[in-house]
Each structure stands twice: as C-alpha cells, then as structure tokens.
Design a protein around this motif. Structure first.
Motif, PDB file in Angstrom:
ATOM      1  N   GLN A 286     -11.947  20.781 -15.031  1.00 23.66           N
ATOM      2  CA  GLN A 286     -12.813  20.454 -16.162  1.00 23.66           C
ATOM      3  C   GLN A 286     -12.240  19.336 -17.032  1.00 23.66           C
ATOM      4  OE1 GLN A 286     -15.747  20.645 -17.290  1.00 23.66           O
ATOM      5  NE2 GLN A 286     -16.003  22.070 -18.994  1.00 23.66           N
ATOM      6  N   GLY A 287     -11.016  19.499 -17.499  1.00 20.66           N
ATOM      7  CA  GLY A 287     -10.433  18.515 -18.397  1.00 20.66           C
ATOM      8  C   GLY A 287     -10.085  17.203 -17.722  1.00 20.66           C
ATOM      9  N   VAL A 288      -9.492  17.276 -16.528  1.00 24.19           N
ATOM     10  CA  VAL A 288      -9.062  16.069 -15.850  1.00 24.19           C
ATOM     11  C   VAL A 288     -10.246  15.208 -15.429  1.00 24.19           C
ATOM     12  CG1 VAL A 288      -8.973  17.053 -13.509  1.00 24.19           C
ATOM     13  CG2 VAL A 288      -7.452  15.171 -14.116  1.00 24.19           C
ATOM     14  N   THR A 289     -11.385  15.846 -15.168  1.00 20.50           N
ATOM     15  CA  THR A 289     -12.580  15.074 -14.804  1.00 20.50           C
ATOM     16  C   THR A 289     -12.984  14.146 -15.938  1.00 20.50           C
ATOM     17  OG1 THR A 289     -13.391  16.838 -13.362  1.00 20.50           O
ATOM     18  CG2 THR A 289     -14.992  15.212 -14.105  1.00 20.50           C
ATOM     19  N   ILE A 290     -13.021  14.646 -17.136  1.00 19.93           N
ATOM     20  CA  ILE A 290     -13.425  13.827 -18.277  1.00 19.93           C
ATOM     21  C   ILE A 290     -12.481  12.645 -18.458  1.00 19.93           C
ATOM     22  CG2 ILE A 290     -13.689  13.807 -20.789  1.00 19.93           C
ATOM     23  CD1 ILE A 290     -14.682  16.701 -20.597  1.00 19.93           C
ATOM     24  N   GLU A 291     -11.188  12.885 -18.404  1.00 20.66           N
ATOM     25  CA  GLU A 291     -10.231  11.796 -18.577  1.00 20.66           C
ATOM     26  C   GLU A 291     -10.335  10.783 -17.452  1.00 20.66           C
ATOM     27  OE1 GLU A 291      -7.923   9.097 -19.904  1.00 20.66           O
ATOM     28  OE2 GLU A 291      -8.587  10.816 -21.110  1.00 20.66           O
ATOM     29  N   SER A 292     -10.559  11.240 -16.234  1.00 20.04           N
ATOM     30  CA  SER A 292     -10.694  10.321 -15.099  1.00 20.04           C
ATOM     31  C   SER A 292     -11.911   9.418 -15.263  1.00 20.04           C
ATOM     32  CB  SER A 292     -10.809  11.115 -13.793  1.00 20.04           C
ATOM     33  OG  SER A 292      -9.593  11.729 -13.458  1.00 20.04           O
ATOM     34  N   LEU A 293     -13.031  10.000 -15.665  1.00 21.02           N
ATOM     35  CA  LEU A 293     -14.245   9.206 -15.834  1.00 21.02           C
ATOM     36  C   LEU A 293     -14.091   8.221 -16.991  1.00 21.02           C
ATOM     37  CD1 LEU A 293     -17.061  11.852 -15.212  1.00 21.02           C
ATOM     38  CD2 LEU A 293     -15.814  10.435 -13.570  1.00 21.02           C
ATOM     39  N   ARG A 294     -13.420   8.649 -18.044  1.00 24.79           N
ATOM     40  CA  ARG A 294     -13.177   7.727 -19.162  1.00 24.79           C
ATOM     41  C   ARG A 294     -12.287   6.568 -18.715  1.00 24.79           C
ATOM     42  NH1 ARG A 294     -11.854  12.119 -23.993  1.00 24.79           N
ATOM     43  NH2 ARG A 294     -14.026  12.724 -24.417  1.00 24.79           N
ATOM     44  N   ARG A 295     -11.297   6.856 -17.891  1.00 21.06           N
ATOM     45  CA  ARG A 295     -10.408   5.804 -17.405  1.00 21.06           C
ATOM     46  C   ARG A 295     -11.201   4.777 -16.587  1.00 21.06           C
ATOM     47  NH1 ARG A 295      -6.814   8.865 -15.369  1.00 21.06           N
ATOM     48  NH2 ARG A 295      -5.273   8.645 -17.058  1.00 21.06           N
ATOM     49  N   ALA A 296     -12.081   5.250 -15.731  1.00 18.61           N
ATOM     50  CA  ALA A 296     -12.897   4.338 -14.929  1.00 18.61           C
ATOM     51  C   ALA A 296     -13.832   3.520 -15.811  1.00 18.61           C
ATOM     52  CB  ALA A 296     -13.694   5.131 -13.897  1.00 18.61           C
ATOM     53  N   ALA A 297     -14.426   4.164 -16.821  1.00 22.26           N
ATOM     54  CA  ALA A 297     -15.344   3.450 -17.717  1.00 22.26           C
ATOM     55  C   ALA A 297     -14.610   2.362 -18.487  1.00 22.26           C
ATOM     56  CB  ALA A 297     -16.011   4.439 -18.671  1.00 22.26           C
ATOM     57  N   ARG A 298     -13.418   2.664 -18.978  1.00 23.75           N
ATOM     58  CA  ARG A 298     -12.648   1.665 -19.723  1.00 23.75           C
ATOM     59  C   ARG A 298     -12.302   0.466 -18.852  1.00 23.75           C
ATOM     60  NH1 ARG A 298      -9.874   6.353 -21.793  1.00 23.75           N
ATOM     61  NH2 ARG A 298      -8.173   6.011 -20.289  1.00 23.75           N
ATOM     62  N   ALA A 299     -12.130   0.707 -17.561  1.00 24.81           N
ATOM     63  CA  ALA A 299     -11.774  -0.369 -16.632  1.00 24.81           C
ATOM     64  C   ALA A 299     -12.988  -1.158 -16.160  1.00 24.81           C
ATOM     65  CB  ALA A 299     -11.035   0.211 -15.427  1.00 24.81           C
ATOM     66  N   GLY A 300     -14.168  -0.752 -16.578  1.00 26.78           N
ATOM     67  CA  GLY A 300     -15.375  -1.482 -16.193  1.00 26.78           C
ATOM     68  C   GLY A 300     -15.870  -1.182 -14.795  1.00 26.78           C
ATOM     69  N   ILE A 301     -15.469  -0.052 -14.216  1.00 32.54           N
ATOM     70  CA  ILE A 301     -15.964   0.323 -12.891  1.00 32.54           C
ATOM     71  C   ILE A 301     -17.453   0.652 -12.998  1.00 32.54           C
ATOM     72  CG2 ILE A 301     -15.750   1.993 -11.000  1.00 32.54           C
ATOM     73  CD1 ILE A 301     -13.333   0.104 -11.366  1.00 32.54           C
ATOM     74  N   PRO A 302     -18.288   0.131 -12.101  1.00 31.11           N
ATOM     75  CA  PRO A 302     -19.721   0.483 -12.151  1.00 31.11           C
ATOM     76  C   PRO A 302     -19.917   1.988 -11.973  1.00 31.11           C
ATOM     77  CG  PRO A 302     -19.342  -1.379 -10.674  1.00 31.11           C
ATOM     78  CD  PRO A 302     -17.991  -0.824 -11.018  1.00 31.11           C
ATOM     79  N   ILE A 303     -20.631   2.604 -12.893  1.00 34.01           N
ATOM     80  CA  ILE A 303     -20.814   4.050 -12.885  1.00 34.01           C
ATOM     81  C   ILE A 303     -22.281   4.383 -12.649  1.00 34.01           C
ATOM     82  CG2 ILE A 303     -20.773   6.131 -14.314  1.00 34.01           C
ATOM     83  CD1 ILE A 303     -18.256   5.080 -15.619  1.00 34.01           C
ATOM     84  N   ALA A 304     -22.507   5.172 -11.606  1.00 33.33           N
ATOM     85  CA  ALA A 304     -23.837   5.704 -11.311  1.00 33.33           C
ATOM     86  C   ALA A 304     -23.840   7.180 -11.638  1.00 33.33           C
ATOM     87  CB  ALA A 304     -24.189   5.481  -9.846  1.00 33.33           C
ATOM     88  N   GLY A 305     -24.841   7.615 -12.361  1.00 33.15           N
ATOM     89  CA  GLY A 305     -24.954   9.032 -12.669  1.00 33.15           C
ATOM     90  C   GLY A 305     -25.729   9.749 -11.585  1.00 33.15           C
ATOM     91  N   ALA A 306     -25.299  10.946 -11.244  1.00 34.23           N
ATOM     92  CA  ALA A 306     -25.979  11.743 -10.228  1.00 34.23           C
ATOM     93  C   ALA A 306     -25.873  13.211 -10.597  1.00 34.23           C
ATOM     94  CB  ALA A 306     -25.367  11.482  -8.852  1.00 34.23           C
ATOM     95  N   SER A 307     -26.685  14.023  -9.935  1.00 31.94           N
ATOM     96  CA  SER A 307     -26.757  15.429 -10.317  1.00 31.94           C
ATOM     97  C   SER A 307     -26.009  16.374  -9.388  1.00 31.94           C
ATOM     98  CB  SER A 307     -28.232  15.861 -10.374  1.00 31.94           C
ATOM     99  OG  SER A 307     -28.796  15.859  -9.067  1.00 31.94           O
ATOM    100  N   ASP A 308     -25.821  15.996  -8.112  1.00 31.52           N
ATOM    101  CA  ASP A 308     -25.329  16.926  -7.087  1.00 31.52           C
ATOM    102  C   ASP A 308     -26.278  18.115  -7.004  1.00 31.52           C
ATOM    103  OD1 ASP A 308     -23.727  17.755  -5.016  1.00 31.52           O
ATOM    104  OD2 ASP A 308     -21.954  18.155  -6.246  1.00 31.52           O
TER     105      ASP A 308
END
Length: 398
Positions: A286-308
């Motif tokens: 739970q916690g590490v997911t949020i930090e990982s996604l924030r790290r990618a966003a800060r780096a400008g990685i293209p982010i696609a949202g999906a539902s699974d």
C-alpha cells in the motif's frame, strides 16, 4: 452504425485548450468541428443535439488494463476457473457493455482464457456486438507455477517464449502480456518473484515489437520490472516498486506506466472478504505503491490510469476513479489525470485516434456533470455517452 450529433457548452478537448463556450460536431461518425460556438458551422435538423447544461464534454475514456472475463467477485480466480468458456464469454460481453455505458469507449484486456477477449474485440469492431472496443493480449504469458496461470499459457525458455508470442498474435491478439513478477492475487507466488530471465522476456517482446504491437509487462517486484524494461516492454503494469534506477530505465526506453491503484484501494475497502494471504500482500504494498507512483510522476514518466477491472470488488466501468486517486494520492494536476484515462491510456493501445477531441477522430464523447478540471471527481459523474455520433442507450450513472 454512424451518426451525427452536436454538443455545445464547456469542452475539454484534451488535445487543446479547454473551451468555456465550445461546440463539438460529429458527422457520419467522426468529429468534424471542435472550437468556439461563435465559429461553429450551422447544422440541420438531422443532427442530434445532446444537452450539456452545466456539464462538460470530454473524449470517451480508455481503460488500459482490464480482465473482461471477471466481474469483481471476491474470489477472482474461482470465478474464472469454475466457469466454462461460454459462461466466460457471456461475462466478457456484459462487462464490455457496462464499461461503455459508464463512458469507457475502449479497453485493453490483459489476460483471458483461450481467445475469448480476442473474439469479443473482433465482434465489437465489426458491429456484431455492442460494447467498448477491445484491444486484447489473448492469453498472458506466465511461467509454470507463476502468477495468474488461469488467464494465460505457462511457458519457459527463450524459444518457447517467442513461439508463445507468435501464437497469440496469430490468434488475433493486439499485443502481448508478459507476467514478469509475482502478484497480489496469487498467494503461493511472492511479489518479488522474477521467474524469467531478461533473455526470455526479450525473446517474446521482440516478436511483438517486430510486428508493431505493444508489450505489456505485469511488474510488481523490482528485479522483474527492470528485466522487463531492458527486454523491451512498452508498458509497465502496476509499477509498485519503482526506484530511481527503474524510473531511469523507463525514461530511456520510453515505456509508459499504467497505474491500477484503484484495484488495491477497492480490495482493501472490503478487507473482511479477502483471503488473508492475499490481503497481507495488498497491505504490504500500500505505502510503497504511492511513493513509487509519485517518483515516476516527478520524473515525467507518461502515466496511464487503469482499473484492473474484474479483480475483487472492482467491477468494470470505473476507470474514472483512478483519475481521482492520481490527483488525490499522487498529486497529478487535474488535466494530467484526465489525460491519463483518455489520450495517454489510448497510447498504450497504440490508438492515437482515441482519447482526444480533434477533427477526423472518431466521434466518441462523454458528458460529465460539472467540470473535472475544477473537481476531478466530476469525471465519475457520467451523464451521456456518444459513440461514433450515436447516443448510447442506458448510458450514464445518474
């Protein structure tokens, strides 16, 4: 069938600046005009006018990661393995319709038994069945004893991996799914498991990329994620463990990140009904997911949202909630979150024609209550859905 429709009011084209007083005109199924109402062409009485009111016109949404054969049962695996192919096909058809009525005009199915998702995609594209368009991976390629074998084919070795990719493409798959790590919903397989060598992953990826197809990598554990990126994955699914090195690999390879945070959130909301071993894995990341996604966003990685969608307590048609979580938990600006479930998600499907309102693009639109740029939760309030210029009956959630 193609139709003609006009919408006037607040418009968010995604590909251009928002229009406070805009018009979108669809003729013969394709967008012919997007711009200020003051410059819009006149239309005759054969063109249907959709009431926008205080809502907003946006492109139809795209969900870059779903499982159409599952409908959100608490027992994800059991609901699939206990059903025969005809039952699973019926579930997939119903879920495709449900997604469309909720404003999702296209989905990417990343694992289904046999050719169920592939066949559904063909039938929707040919107009034989209603529903969201389907870009299908066919069977996921997973290691013997690995994650989600009931949604895939179990393969080991470079030659066999390449053959498996060729087989899925020959069956009509639009891309391939590589299960590069363990997962939350397979209790017997550790999240950090990395069952394939880089060479094995590359053998399958090379087949798909040579054919101009996408390569989606299920990637939760860090080592398997890095191997998948070096092997040629075009998208990283979930992205739970992304350190600086992994984010750097994504930047250098051009891979996109497909977030599926809402699947975990919905599962944890219903913790009492989840198998303890599965729940423990979900709570662990739970916690590490949020930090990982924030790290990618800060780096400008293209982010696609999906539902699974299809995973426990996660029915189809809810991808707008992922956009809400991207704003709330990850800190994306609202327009970037809207792009994540429209244009950026469409890129994962190699569908650059979807996810934006532009002349010549398919006339797939939604009307939401309120303005998602002011309050991203407005995206979850779908009032009308239009596909190829025709209003979808039974659409919306009010």
């Amino acid at each position: 069938m193609r139709g003609s429709v006009v919408m006037r009011g607040h418009v968010v084209p995604v590909a251009g600046e928002p229009l406070r007083d805009g018009t979108v005109l669809v003729q013969d199924g394709r967008i012919s005009y997007v711009g200020p109402t003051s410059r819009a062409p006149r239309v005759d009485r054969t063109v249907t006018e959709v009431h926008v009111g205080d809502g907003t016109v946006l492109p139809g949404m795209v969900d870059a990661h779903v499982h159409l054969v599952a409908d959100g049962s608490a027992d994800f695996m059991g609901s699939i393995v206990r059903s025969d192919p005809e039952q699973l096909a019926a579930v997939a058809r119903a879920n495709s319709v449900r997604a469309l009525r909720a404003g999702t005009v296209a989905v990417r199915d990343l694992g289904a038994p046999g050719d169920i998702a592939i066949t559904l995609g063909r039938d929707v594209a040919a107009g034989r069945l209603p529903g969201a368009a389907v870009a299908a991976a066919g069977r996921a390629i997973t290691a013997p004893g690995g994650h989600i074998p009931y949604l895939g084919t179990e393969v080991r070795g470079e030659a066999a991996m390449a053959d498996a990719a060729r087989e899925e493409l020959a069956r009509g798959a639009d891309g391939i799914k590589l299960v590069a790590t363990g997962g939350v919903l397979t209790p017997s397989v550790a999240i950090g498991d990395a069952p394939y060598t880089e060479a094995e992953l590359a053998a399958a990826a090379a087949v798909a990329r040579a054919a101009g197809r996408w390569v989606a990598a299920h990637a939760i554990g860090i080592e398997g994620t890095k191997r998948a990126l070096r092997a040629g994955a075009t998208t990283i699914e979930h992205g739970v463990h992304l350190d600086d090195e992994t984010v750097g690999l994504m930047a250098s390879t051009g891979a996109m990140l497909v977030t599926t945070r809402m699947a975990l959130v919905r599962m944890l909301r219903n913790a009492d009904a989840i198998e303890p071993a599965v729940l423990a894995k979900g709570e662990e990341i739970q916690g590490v997911t949020i930090e990982s996604l924030r790290r990618a966003a800060r780096a400008g990685i293209p982010i696609a949202g999906a539902s699974d969608a299809g995973t426990p307590f996660n029915p189809h048609g809810g991808v707008a909630e992922e956009a809400v979580l991207l704003v709330r938990d990850i800190g994306l600006p609202t327009l970037d979150a809207v792009r994540a479930v429209t244009a950026t998600a469409a890129r994962c499907l190699l569908r650059d024609d979807l996810g934006h309102l532009s002349p010549g693009a398919p006339g797939h639109l939604v009307v939401t209550g309120g303005n998602p740029l002011d309050d991203i939760t407005a995206l979850t309030d779908v009032r009308s859905v239009v596909v190829a210029g025709r209003v979808v009956e039974g659409a919306g959630n009010r």
